[in-house]
Design an enzyme around this catalytic site. Structure first.
Site, short mmCIF file in Angstrom:
data_model
loop_
_atom_site.label_atom_id
_atom_site.label_comp_id
_atom_site.label_asym_id
_atom_site.label_seq_id
_atom_site.Cartn_x
_atom_site.Cartn_y
_atom_site.Cartn_z
CB VAL A 105 47.68 26.29 39.28
CG1 VAL A 105 48.03 26.28 41.30
CG2 VAL A 105 48.11 24.68 38.83
CD GLU A 106 41.85 32.13 42.85
OE1 GLU A 106 41.49 33.10 43.25
OE2 GLU A 106 41.24 30.59 42.29
CB ILE A 107 48.96 30.97 43.57
CG1 ILE A 107 49.73 30.05 43.16
CG2 ILE A 107 49.94 32.01 44.82
CD1 ILE A 107 51.24 30.08 42.61
CB SER B 104 43.86 35.54 42.85
OG SER B 104 43.09 35.12 43.82
#
Length: 129
Positions: free
Chosen positions: A123-125, A112
């Site tokens: 916002v975690e991607i 992440s």
């Protein structure tokens, strides 16, 4: 009852325009306009999910008890390798505030990175490992 998945969530935002710009132009999501009754509404779509956008002080009923911009923390899964995501975000002058790091997602181990949207939502991607 057997819950299958999340269809959509709602973000309360300070500015629909700034939020659309971020999610469409930075995260490459699709802008959706739709009507419910006489109200014009906006959402962003990705995969088979969407995020509805409600502007603060102009929310639609029913709504959360205390709708507040910047109070969300959510994880988005991408097919794009996380290193390519990092490069793309850097090219768009988006600050990554943490990561990459290993975390535990709903279906196992994920790598992440974290950033903030215009309302300071986290916002975690991530990629599944």
């Amino acid at each position: 009852m057997n819950i299958k998945s999340i269809d959509h969530i709602v973000l309360t935002v300070k500015s629909i325009e700034k939020s659309l710009d971020f999610y469409v132009n930075v995260l490459n999501m699709q802008k959706i306009e739709f009507k419910k009754g006489k109200d014009k509404r906006y959402a962003i779509k990705f995969g088979n999910m969407k995020i509805n956008l409600h502007e603060t002080d102009h929310e639609f009923e029913p709504k959360a008890h205390l709708p507040t911009p910047g109070s969300e923390d959510f994880c988005l899964i991408t097919k794009t390798p996380i290193e390519e995501v990092i490069t793309e975000l850097k090219n768009k002058n988006i600050k990554i505030i943490e990561g990459p790091e290993i975390n535990h997602g709903a279906q196992g181990s994920i790598t992440s990175i974290y950033l903030r949207d215009p309302d300071k939502n986290l916002v975690e991607i991530s990629n599944y490992n």
